[in-house]
Design a protein around this motif. Structure first.
Motif, PDB file in Angstrom:
ATOM      1  N   MET A   1       3.045   3.072  -1.937  1.00 21.30           N
ATOM      2  CA  MET A   1       2.915   1.633  -1.880  1.00 21.30           C
ATOM      3  C   MET A   1       3.778   0.908  -2.703  1.00 21.30           C
ATOM      4  SD  MET A   1      -1.204   1.754  -2.437  1.00 21.30           S
ATOM      5  CE  MET A   1      -1.564  -0.052  -2.016  1.00 21.30           C
ATOM      6  N   VAL A   2       4.254  -0.269  -2.393  1.00 21.63           N
ATOM      7  CA  VAL A   2       5.234  -1.092  -2.932  1.00 21.63           C
ATOM      8  C   VAL A   2       4.606  -1.964  -4.223  1.00 21.63           C
ATOM      9  CG1 VAL A   2       6.800  -3.016  -2.830  1.00 21.63           C
ATOM     10  CG2 VAL A   2       6.511  -1.723  -0.952  1.00 21.63           C
ATOM     11  N   ALA A   3       5.181  -1.500  -5.311  1.00 17.20           N
ATOM     12  CA  ALA A   3       4.688  -2.313  -6.663  1.00 17.20           C
ATOM     13  C   ALA A   3       5.735  -3.559  -6.800  1.00 17.20           C
ATOM     14  CB  ALA A   3       5.027  -1.441  -8.050  1.00 17.20           C
ATOM     15  N   GLU A   4       5.299  -4.657  -6.318  1.00 23.35           N
ATOM     16  CA  GLU A   4       6.087  -5.722  -6.489  1.00 23.35           C
ATOM     17  C   GLU A   4       6.798  -6.192  -7.797  1.00 23.35           C
ATOM     18  OE1 GLU A   4       7.170  -7.508  -4.005  1.00 23.35           O
ATOM     19  OE2 GLU A   4       5.530  -7.738  -2.549  1.00 23.35           O
ATOM     20  N   GLY A   5       6.332  -5.646  -8.933  1.00 23.77           N
ATOM     21  CA  GLY A   5       6.792  -5.989 -10.067  1.00 23.77           C
ATOM     22  C   GLY A   5       8.216  -5.275 -10.208  1.00 23.77           C
ATOM     23  N   TYR A   6       8.517  -4.065  -9.724  1.00 23.76           N
ATOM     24  CA  TYR A   6       9.749  -3.316  -9.668  1.00 23.76           C
ATOM     25  C   TYR A   6      10.829  -4.167  -9.493  1.00 23.76           C
ATOM     26  CZ  TYR A   6      13.437  -0.153  -8.670  1.00 23.76           C
ATOM     27  OH  TYR A   6      14.852   0.359  -8.839  1.00 23.76           O
ATOM     28  N   TYR A   7      10.843  -4.899  -8.087  1.00 23.57           N
ATOM     29  CA  TYR A   7      11.886  -5.607  -7.717  1.00 23.57           C
ATOM     30  C   TYR A   7      11.681  -7.158  -8.471  1.00 23.57           C
ATOM     31  CZ  TYR A   7      11.576  -2.554  -3.898  1.00 23.57           C
ATOM     32  OH  TYR A   7      11.653  -1.542  -2.929  1.00 23.57           O
ATOM     33  N   ALA A   8      10.546  -7.502  -8.887  1.00 18.65           N
ATOM     34  CA  ALA A   8      10.368  -8.985  -9.417  1.00 18.65           C
ATOM     35  C   ALA A   8      11.052  -8.989 -10.850  1.00 18.65           C
ATOM     36  CB  ALA A   8       9.087  -9.300  -9.497  1.00 18.65           C
ATOM     37  N   VAL A   9      11.179  -7.779 -11.537  1.00 13.50           N
ATOM     38  CA  VAL A   9      11.673  -7.766 -12.948  1.00 13.50           C
ATOM     39  C   VAL A   9      13.141  -8.031 -13.163  1.00 13.50           C
ATOM     40  CG1 VAL A   9      11.936  -5.585 -13.073  1.00 13.50           C
ATOM     41  CG2 VAL A   9      11.584  -6.916 -15.160  1.00 13.50           C
TER      42      VAL A   9
ATOM     43  N   SER B   1       2.053 -18.093   2.050  1.00 17.17           N
ATOM     44  CA  SER B   1       2.655 -16.684   1.564  1.00 17.17           C
ATOM     45  C   SER B   1       1.501 -15.986   0.801  1.00 17.17           C
ATOM     46  CB  SER B   1       3.817 -17.112   0.420  1.00 17.17           C
ATOM     47  OG  SER B   1       4.387 -16.014  -0.110  1.00 17.17           O
ATOM     48  N   ALA B   2       1.356 -14.961   0.939  1.00 19.85           N
ATOM     49  CA  ALA B   2       0.364 -14.029   0.414  1.00 19.85           C
ATOM     50  C   ALA B   2       1.042 -13.114  -0.373  1.00 19.85           C
ATOM     51  CB  ALA B   2      -0.556 -13.413   1.326  1.00 19.85           C
ATOM     52  N   ILE B   3       2.317 -13.335  -0.769  1.00 20.07           N
ATOM     53  CA  ILE B   3       3.330 -12.325  -1.459  1.00 20.07           C
ATOM     54  C   ILE B   3       3.481 -12.714  -2.690  1.00 20.07           C
ATOM     55  CG2 ILE B   3       5.694 -11.530  -1.224  1.00 20.07           C
ATOM     56  CD1 ILE B   3       5.655 -12.494   1.701  1.00 20.07           C
ATOM     57  N   LYS B   4       3.318 -11.654  -3.711  1.00 19.07           N
ATOM     58  CA  LYS B   4       3.513 -11.935  -5.133  1.00 19.07           C
ATOM     59  C   LYS B   4       4.968 -11.389  -5.573  1.00 19.07           C
ATOM     60  CE  LYS B   4      -1.284 -12.635  -5.792  1.00 19.07           C
ATOM     61  NZ  LYS B   4      -2.612 -12.426  -6.625  1.00 19.07           N
ATOM     62  N   GLY B   5       5.908 -11.939  -5.204  1.00 23.93           N
ATOM     63  CA  GLY B   5       7.045 -11.316  -5.525  1.00 23.93           C
ATOM     64  C   GLY B   5       8.301 -12.234  -4.858  1.00 23.93           C
ATOM     65  N   MET B   6       9.427 -12.100  -5.068  1.00 30.59           N
ATOM     66  CA  MET B   6      10.565 -12.722  -4.824  1.00 30.59           C
ATOM     67  C   MET B   6      11.683 -12.006  -3.806  1.00 30.59           C
ATOM     68  SD  MET B   6      11.311 -14.060  -8.569  1.00 30.59           S
ATOM     69  CE  MET B   6      12.547 -15.637  -8.138  1.00 30.59           C
ATOM     70  N   ILE B   7      12.410 -12.765  -3.237  1.00 30.54           N
ATOM     71  CA  ILE B   7      13.601 -12.043  -2.709  1.00 30.54           C
ATOM     72  C   ILE B   7      14.496 -11.512  -3.465  1.00 30.54           C
ATOM     73  CG2 ILE B   7      15.275 -12.436  -0.764  1.00 30.54           C
ATOM     74  CD1 ILE B   7      12.419 -13.095   0.339  1.00 30.54           C
TER      75      ILE B   7
ATOM     76  N   VAL C   1       4.525 -13.923  -9.755  1.00 28.97           N
ATOM     77  CA  VAL C   1       5.717 -12.863  -9.850  1.00 28.97           C
ATOM     78  C   VAL C   1       5.815 -12.325 -11.268  1.00 28.97           C
ATOM     79  CG1 VAL C   1       8.134 -12.875  -9.972  1.00 28.97           C
ATOM     80  CG2 VAL C   1       7.157 -14.139  -8.189  1.00 28.97           C
ATOM     81  N   MET C   2       5.564 -13.167 -12.357  1.00 29.32           N
ATOM     82  CA  MET C   2       5.563 -12.538 -13.915  1.00 29.32           C
ATOM     83  C   MET C   2       4.388 -11.786 -13.850  1.00 29.32           C
ATOM     84  SD  MET C   2       7.985 -13.804 -15.257  1.00 29.32           S
ATOM     85  CE  MET C   2       7.538 -13.683 -17.153  1.00 29.32           C
ATOM     86  N   LYS C   3       3.120 -11.949 -13.439  1.00 27.40           N
ATOM     87  CA  LYS C   3       2.001 -11.185 -13.918  1.00 27.40           C
ATOM     88  C   LYS C   3       2.268  -9.595 -13.420  1.00 27.40           C
ATOM     89  CE  LYS C   3      -0.262 -11.079  -9.833  1.00 27.40           C
ATOM     90  NZ  LYS C   3      -0.923  -9.721  -9.069  1.00 27.40           N
ATOM     91  N   ASN C   4       3.083  -9.463 -12.371  1.00 29.23           N
ATOM     92  CA  ASN C   4       3.269  -8.287 -11.963  1.00 29.23           C
ATOM     93  C   ASN C   4       4.213  -7.444 -12.875  1.00 29.23           C
ATOM     94  OD1 ASN C   4       1.604  -8.209  -9.753  1.00 29.23           O
ATOM     95  ND2 ASN C   4       3.210  -9.182  -8.548  1.00 29.23           N
ATOM     96  N   ILE C   5       5.134  -8.217 -13.331  1.00 26.38           N
ATOM     97  CA  ILE C   5       6.012  -7.693 -14.613  1.00 26.38           C
ATOM     98  C   ILE C   5       5.179  -7.110 -15.735  1.00 26.38           C
ATOM     99  CG2 ILE C   5       7.934  -8.104 -16.046  1.00 26.38           C
ATOM    100  CD1 ILE C   5       9.107  -9.994 -14.044  1.00 26.38           C
ATOM    101  N   ILE C   6       4.365  -8.249 -16.173  1.00 30.85           N
ATOM    102  CA  ILE C   6       3.281  -7.922 -17.319  1.00 30.85           C
ATOM    103  C   ILE C   6       2.405  -6.596 -16.885  1.00 30.85           C
ATOM    104  CG2 ILE C   6       1.694  -8.910 -18.852  1.00 30.85           C
ATOM    105  CD1 ILE C   6       4.449 -10.052 -18.878  1.00 30.85           C
TER     106      ILE C   6
ATOM    107  N   ASN D   1       0.932  -2.031  -9.690  1.00 31.70           N
ATOM    108  CA  ASN D   1       1.707  -2.333 -10.805  1.00 31.70           C
ATOM    109  C   ASN D   1       1.512  -1.723 -12.126  1.00 31.70           C
ATOM    110  OD1 ASN D   1       4.063  -4.443  -9.475  1.00 31.70           O
ATOM    111  ND2 ASN D   1       2.106  -5.344  -9.116  1.00 31.70           N
ATOM    112  N   ARG D   2       0.196  -1.808 -12.302  1.00 38.37           N
ATOM    113  CA  ARG D   2      -0.328  -1.085 -13.689  1.00 38.37           C
ATOM    114  C   ARG D   2      -0.099   0.441 -13.568  1.00 38.37           C
ATOM    115  NH1 ARG D   2      -4.938   1.035 -15.826  1.00 38.37           N
ATOM    116  NH2 ARG D   2      -5.296   0.392 -17.961  1.00 38.37           N
ATOM    117  N   THR D   3      -0.393   0.804 -12.150  1.00 39.96           N
ATOM    118  CA  THR D   3      -0.398   2.432 -11.879  1.00 39.96           C
ATOM    119  C   THR D   3       1.008   2.802 -11.893  1.00 39.96           C
ATOM    120  OG1 THR D   3      -2.297   2.288 -10.368  1.00 39.96           O
ATOM    121  CG2 THR D   3      -1.016   4.119  -9.797  1.00 39.96           C
ATOM    122  N   PHE D   4       2.005   1.999 -11.223  1.00 35.06           N
ATOM    123  CA  PHE D   4       3.310   2.279 -11.451  1.00 35.06           C
ATOM    124  C   PHE D   4       3.903   2.377 -12.931  1.00 35.06           C
ATOM    125  CE2 PHE D   4       7.910   1.016 -11.133  1.00 35.06           C
ATOM    126  CZ  PHE D   4       8.379   1.999 -10.180  1.00 35.06           C
TER     127      PHE D   4
END
Length: 329
Positions: free
Chosen positions: A279-287, A104-110, A190-195, A257-260
């Protein structure tokens, strides 16, 4: 010659194909868009992402045939946004990943299910934990394309398997190391994208460097509390797989994520920011996933809560951050 399938057509997938193919692995590259595949075959570069990277088609086979790509490889690297994992893998029979090592090179959750990618693979595709790896660490795709010095950590329950994959990645500008904390690395990613979203919002609101430093410092305590609640083992969170990954995502110009978050802080709506970024900001879904998980855990997570309130409850960013800043020391 190692045979590796890479699923995804974005910047991180492109960077990984570059690393693997230049190390002489045979890469079967699945992309959904047939026009992108045709362009790649004709011109030897991805027309949408990191277009300066040229590929040797003796080592890279781009195609839209997902089942064929997976069947051809021993290693399967997932590099699609977490929100699309279910729809992509639904095209495969349930036994397609059997006897493969899935990375998994994905930094997110389902989304909706609020589970890690590795848990999803185990639950729906019967991929054992011993056959799963997670890529983490401070390593932006754009810097890989420029061959800047980068560091990767490969998380696994089986260090021998992780070390084998590290060997496929190491070169003069990529250092890769194994670590036996599959779940902790994945949750931290996952958490670092929220931060990073929170840091972007703070920047958009014209909070300065002093505040961002305090925000990131408090974020490490928040991540530690969450990890201790969900899987309490000792971790050195100052390592590059944890703190390093957080720092590059929180501060880098390449962080989506920072840009978003910056756009949200400047007054964009969620939809308008998503449309403009393309582009997809994983943090949006992760939070949302972390927020829902924490309803049971009840961990003190003021940064996560603030980002959730801003993105999903449409609370004013300045209101939430005025409250948040009083919780920091």
């Amino acid at each position: 010659m190692e045979k590796v399938a890479v699923l995804g057509g974005g910047s991180w997938a492109t960077a990984l194909v570059k690393i693997l193919s230049e190390n002489k692995s045979k890469v079967f590259w699945w992309m959904r868009n047939s026009n992108d595949v045709q362009h790649l075959v004709q011109y030897r570069h991805n027309p949408r992402y990191l277009s300066g990277v040229q590929f040797d088609l003796n080592y890279v086979k781009p195609t839209t045939q997902l089942a064929e790509v997976v069947a051809s490889a021993d290693w399967v690297v997932l590099a699609v946004p977490a929100a699309f994992v279910q729809s992509v893998l639904s095209e495969l029979p349930r036994g397609a990943l059997k006897n493969k090592v899935v990375v998994s090179a994905i930094k997110g959750m389902i989304p909706q299910e609020n589970i890690l990618i590795t848990d999803y693979l185990e639950r729906y595709f019967q991929v054992a934990n011993s056959h799963q790896l997670v890529i983490a660490g401070p390593c932006h795709a754009e810097e890989v394309a420029l061959e800047k010095q980068s560091y990767l950590t490969i998380g696994s329950h089986d260090l021998a398997v992780a070390e084998h994959f590290c060997e496929l990645l190491r070169n003069r500008y990529v250092k890769a190391s194994p670590l036996d904390d599959l779940d902790g690395i994945e949750y931290c990613a996952v958490m670092k994208n929220i931060i990073a979203l929170a840091c972007g919002i703070a920047r958009g609101l014209n909070f300065g460097d002093n505040f961002q430093a305090v925000l990131v410092s408090n974020a490490m305590f928040e991540i530690e509390r969450f990890l201790d609640a969900i899987m309490p083992i000792h971790r050195a969170l100052s390592g590059s797989a944890y703190l390093g990954d957080l720092l590059v995502t929180a501060y880098s110009q390449f962080s989506r994520n920072r840009t978003f978050g910056n756009m949200i802080g400047r007054g964009y709506t969620v939809k308008s920011a998503q449309f403009e970024m393309n582009m997809v900001a994983e943090g949006y879904y992760a939070v949302q996933s972390i927020y829902e998980l924490n309803k049971k855990l009840k961990v003190e997570m003021p940064i996560t809560n603030a980002v959730y309130q801003i993105l999903y409850e449409r609370i004013s960013p300045i209101v939430e951050f005025e409250i948040l800043k009083e919780k920091f020391n």
